[in-house]
Design a protein around this motif. Structure first.
Motif, PDB file in Angstrom:
ATOM      1  N   ILE A 111       0.853  -1.187   0.000  1.00 10.84           N
ATOM      2  CA  ILE A 111       0.000   0.000   0.000  1.00 10.84           C
ATOM      3  C   ILE A 111       0.891   1.240   0.000  1.00 10.84           C
ATOM      4  O   ILE A 111       1.468   1.606   1.032  1.00 10.84           O
ATOM      5  CB  ILE A 111      -0.924   0.020   1.236  1.00 10.84           C
ATOM      6  N   PRO A 112       1.035   1.893  -1.150  1.00  6.91           N
ATOM      7  CA  PRO A 112       1.875   3.094  -1.203  1.00  6.91           C
ATOM      8  C   PRO A 112       1.056   4.360  -0.953  1.00  6.91           C
ATOM      9  O   PRO A 112      -0.047   4.518  -1.475  1.00  6.91           O
ATOM     10  CB  PRO A 112       2.401   3.067  -2.641  1.00  6.91           C
ATOM     11  N   THR A 113       1.562   5.242  -0.122  1.00 12.76           N
ATOM     12  CA  THR A 113       0.985   6.562   0.095  1.00 12.76           C
ATOM     13  C   THR A 113       2.130   7.566   0.010  1.00 12.76           C
ATOM     14  O   THR A 113       3.302   7.179  -0.018  1.00 12.76           O
ATOM     15  CB  THR A 113       0.281   6.665   1.462  1.00 12.76           C
ATOM     16  N   PRO A 114       1.822   8.857  -0.034  1.00 12.47           N
ATOM     17  CA  PRO A 114       2.897   9.837  -0.189  1.00 12.47           C
ATOM     18  C   PRO A 114       3.982   9.769   0.884  1.00 12.47           C
ATOM     19  O   PRO A 114       5.151  10.074   0.607  1.00 12.47           O
ATOM     20  CB  PRO A 114       2.150  11.173  -0.122  1.00 12.47           C
ATOM     21  N   ASP A 115       3.618   9.356   2.102  1.00 15.68           N
ATOM     22  CA  ASP A 115       4.601   9.392   3.184  1.00 15.68           C
ATOM     23  C   ASP A 115       5.026   8.024   3.698  1.00 15.68           C
ATOM     24  O   ASP A 115       5.821   7.938   4.637  1.00 15.68           O
ATOM     25  CB  ASP A 115       4.069  10.230   4.352  1.00 15.68           C
ATOM     26  N   ARG A 116       4.522   6.946   3.096  1.00 18.92           N
ATOM     27  CA  ARG A 116       4.924   5.633   3.585  1.00 18.92           C
ATOM     28  C   ARG A 116       4.670   4.540   2.562  1.00 18.92           C
ATOM     29  O   ARG A 116       3.871   4.705   1.632  1.00 18.92           O
ATOM     30  CB  ARG A 116       4.212   5.296   4.900  1.00 18.92           C
ATOM     31  N   MET A 117       5.366   3.413   2.777  1.00 19.71           N
ATOM     32  CA  MET A 117       5.150   2.195   2.002  1.00 19.71           C
ATOM     33  C   MET A 117       4.817   1.089   3.006  1.00 19.71           C
ATOM     34  O   MET A 117       5.653   0.732   3.845  1.00 19.71           O
ATOM     35  CB  MET A 117       6.407   1.827   1.209  1.00 19.71           C
ATOM     36  N   THR A 118       3.603   0.578   2.922  1.00 16.64           N
ATOM     37  CA  THR A 118       3.127  -0.369   3.923  1.00 16.64           C
ATOM     38  C   THR A 118       2.894  -1.749   3.319  1.00 16.64           C
ATOM     39  O   THR A 118       2.251  -1.876   2.276  1.00 16.64           O
ATOM     40  CB  THR A 118       1.815   0.137   4.556  1.00 16.64           C
ATOM     41  N   ALA A 119       3.410  -2.775   3.994  1.00 20.52           N
ATOM     42  CA  ALA A 119       3.138  -4.160   3.622  1.00 20.52           C
ATOM     43  C   ALA A 119       2.013  -4.689   4.494  1.00 20.52           C
ATOM     44  O   ALA A 119       2.093  -4.642   5.718  1.00 20.52           O
ATOM     45  CB  ALA A 119       4.383  -5.017   3.806  1.00 20.52           C
ATOM     46  N   CYS A 120       0.957  -5.191   3.858  1.00 22.47           N
ATOM     47  CA  CYS A 120      -0.136  -5.852   4.562  1.00 22.47           C
ATOM     48  C   CYS A 120       0.054  -7.349   4.365  1.00 22.47           C
ATOM     49  O   CYS A 120      -0.013  -7.841   3.231  1.00 22.47           O
ATOM     50  CB  CYS A 120      -1.487  -5.395   4.015  1.00 22.47           C
ATOM     51  N   VAL A 121       0.305  -8.067   5.463  1.00 18.25           N
ATOM     52  CA  VAL A 121       0.661  -9.479   5.350  1.00 18.25           C
ATOM     53  C   VAL A 121      -0.386 -10.375   6.015  1.00 18.25           C
ATOM     54  O   VAL A 121      -1.123  -9.957   6.904  1.00 18.25           O
ATOM     55  CB  VAL A 121       2.045  -9.755   5.985  1.00 18.25           C
ATOM     56  N   SER A 122      -0.419 -11.615   5.561  1.00 15.80           N
ATOM     57  CA  SER A 122      -1.333 -12.621   6.097  1.00 15.80           C
ATOM     58  C   SER A 122      -0.639 -13.430   7.181  1.00 15.80           C
ATOM     59  O   SER A 122       0.584 -13.573   7.200  1.00 15.80           O
ATOM     60  CB  SER A 122      -1.816 -13.548   4.981  1.00 15.80           C
ATOM     61  N   SER A 123      -1.459 -13.990   8.089  1.00 15.80           N
ATOM     62  CA  SER A 123      -0.920 -14.801   9.186  1.00 15.80           C
ATOM     63  C   SER A 123      -1.451 -16.232   9.171  1.00 15.80           C
ATOM     64  O   SER A 123      -0.938 -17.087   9.894  1.00 15.80           O
ATOM     65  CB  SER A 123      -1.255 -14.155  10.537  1.00 15.80           C
ATOM     66  N   GLN A 124      -2.492 -16.490   8.379  1.00 18.70           N
ATOM     67  CA  GLN A 124      -3.056 -17.829   8.267  1.00 18.70           C
ATOM     68  C   GLN A 124      -3.463 -18.086   6.819  1.00 18.70           C
ATOM     69  O   GLN A 124      -3.687 -17.146   6.046  1.00 18.70           O
ATOM     70  CB  GLN A 124      -4.294 -17.972   9.166  1.00 18.70           C
ATOM     71  N   VAL A 125      -3.568 -19.353   6.470  1.00 18.95           N
ATOM     72  CA  VAL A 125      -4.184 -19.742   5.196  1.00 18.95           C
ATOM     73  C   VAL A 125      -5.677 -19.826   5.456  1.00 18.95           C
ATOM     74  O   VAL A 125      -6.161 -20.748   6.103  1.00 18.95           O
ATOM     75  CB  VAL A 125      -3.645 -21.088   4.690  1.00 18.95           C
ATOM     76  N   GLY A 126      -6.430 -18.824   4.989  1.00 13.69           N
ATOM     77  CA  GLY A 126      -7.844 -18.739   5.298  1.00 13.69           C
ATOM     78  C   GLY A 126      -8.054 -18.143   6.673  1.00 13.69           C
ATOM     79  O   GLY A 126      -7.166 -17.505   7.251  1.00 13.69           O
ATOM     80  N   CYS A 127      -9.255 -18.356   7.236  1.00 15.05           N
ATOM     81  CA  CYS A 127      -9.586 -17.796   8.542  1.00 15.05           C
ATOM     82  C   CYS A 127     -10.753 -18.588   9.127  1.00 15.05           C
ATOM     83  O   CYS A 127     -11.606 -19.087   8.392  1.00 15.05           O
ATOM     84  CB  CYS A 127      -9.964 -16.320   8.419  1.00 15.05           C
ATOM     85  N   SER A 128     -10.795 -18.648  10.458  1.00 16.41           N
ATOM     86  CA  SER A 128     -11.851 -19.415  11.131  1.00 16.41           C
ATOM     87  C   SER A 128     -12.899 -18.530  11.797  1.00 16.41           C
ATOM     88  O   SER A 128     -13.826 -19.050  12.413  1.00 16.41           O
ATOM     89  CB  SER A 128     -11.218 -20.335  12.195  1.00 16.41           C
ATOM     90  N   LEU A 129     -12.792 -17.212  11.659  1.00 14.09           N
ATOM     91  CA  LEU A 129     -13.640 -16.331  12.464  1.00 14.09           C
ATOM     92  C   LEU A 129     -14.966 -15.930  11.814  1.00 14.09           C
ATOM     93  O   LEU A 129     -15.828 -15.378  12.472  1.00 14.09           O
ATOM     94  CB  LEU A 129     -12.861 -15.069  12.856  1.00 14.09           C
TER      95      LEU A 129
END
Length: 367
Positions: A111-129
């Motif tokens: 996710i690029p914005t003018p003041d930062r570069m952000t990585a959005c990462v996953s923690s599971q394969v799928g989700c149970s919630l």
């Protein structure tokens, strides 16, 4: 069985006979190498290749002898995450699908914005919630990610930031697929490798872990005195409404969450971020804002109002712009720090709540 799936199964079977080298601590690696007749200092060299230089090929460890590299290949494996495909949004957001060693697929976003570069990462394969507004919530949870699989996402997304936009990665958010606090060990070990001086050496304050609200694990974060940021996906500040859209609330009520957050803050002194999607005709009235403002009094916090990103499996609609503005202004009037976040990557299904593996990809490893 498809040829692709058969190939993956063959790889998995072969790798299962080898030791996952990135599952070892430095001392464990040293013990393994000395037992093989190698000098102990070689472990530090290998460890640096793995975690500082992010090397995923023993042959590229150029300061090791050829014989040692062959020994490593005979006994160990590096289960590297691979980029399957990437899409670039009109707003420069990049969504990538990643193939894991066992053929499972996850997604991550730059996710690029003018003041930062952000990585959005996953923690599971799928989700149970099974959150009703989230595409990942309609998937099955297949397994937790290993720490190195989370680490690899960061490395690969950081590479995209450098190659596409000539900027370094500045932030990481655990807001992709899965619930990070239900993969507590994997999440914590990945943060350790990302922040360690003998890892990526990234500041913990640049990392945010987002949870749907697991009270006992929020308390554990406090006990562990974590230095990264915590965000709670709230989306409703009364139990009836939150139960409707987030079944996890039935076992983790707002009162339980408030108590856990107080405990967390007492231990860490870290302010909390509340994430709040304003849905049309559901939680967009001033009464809802009043309830949220009241909940905000439990701990020092700020509120991020998030634009809803529609998914095919749900009927929710984003609140009207004037309703969102009124909602935000009420909170600010109550002394609550409030930001309105506009979604990025919507045109490629990369925005918050839209990450999900398409059926054709899921079939790759289906039974």
């Amino acid at each position: 069985m498809t040829l692709i799936k058969f190939a993956y199964l063959c790889i998995v079977e072969k790798q299962s006979k080898l030791i996952d080298i990135r599952s070892l601590s430095l001392s464990e690696l040293k013990d393994k190498l000395t037992a093989m007749g190698e000098q102990g200092f070689r472990a530090k060299q290998v460890f640096e290749w793995l975690w500082v230089k992010s090397c995923t090929d023993f042959d590229q460890m150029s300061n090791l002898s050829k014989s040692l590299r062959e020994t490593l290949k005979q006994h160990f494996v590096i289960r590297a995450v691979q980029v399957k495909q990437s899409q670039i949004s009109s707003d420069r957001t990049i969504k990538s699908s990643f193939t894991l060693y066992d053929g499972n697929i996850i997604e991550g976003v730059l996710i690029p914005t003018p003041d930062r570069m952000t990585a959005c990462v996953s923690s599971q394969v799928g989700c149970s919630l099974t959150c009703k507004f989230c595409a990942t919530g309609y998937m099955d949870r297949k397994r937790n990610l290993q720490p190195d699989e989370i680490y690899d996402q960061v490395v690969l997304i950081a590479k995209q930031a450098e190659e596409k936009y000539q900027q370094p990665l500045t932030n990481i958010v655990y807001m992709g697929m899965g619930e990070p606090l239900l993969n507590y060990s994997g999440m914590m070990k990945s943060v350790e490798r990302i922040t360690a001086p003998d890892g990526l050496n990234m500041a913990a304050k640049r990392i945010t872990v987002s949870t749907a609200g697991i009270a006992k694990m929020i308390k554990k974060l406090g006990d562990d005195e974590v230095r990264f940021n915590l965000a709670l996906s709230l989306h409703a500040a009364n139990d009836k409404k939150r139960n409707e859209i987030m079944p996890i609330n039935e076992q983790n009520s707002l009162q339980a969450l408030a108590e856990a957050l107080k405990y967390y803050y007492a231990k860490t002194k870290n302010a909390v971020t509340f994430e709040y999607i304003v849905f049309h005709n559901f939680n967009d009235e001033i009464q809802d804002a009043k309830e949220l403002a009241k909940f905000c009094k439990h701990v020092p916090c700020k509120v991020n109002i998030i634009e809803y990103n529609p998914i095919a499996l749900a009927d929710f609609v984003n609140a009207e712009a004037d309703k969102i503005d009124q909602f935000a202004e009420y909170l600010r009037g109550q002394g609550v720090i409030t930001n309105v976040r506009r979604s990025r990557g919507k045109d490629i299904d990369a925005a918050c709540g839209q990450l999900a593996i398409k059926e054709e990809d899921a079939n790759l490893v289906a039974d």
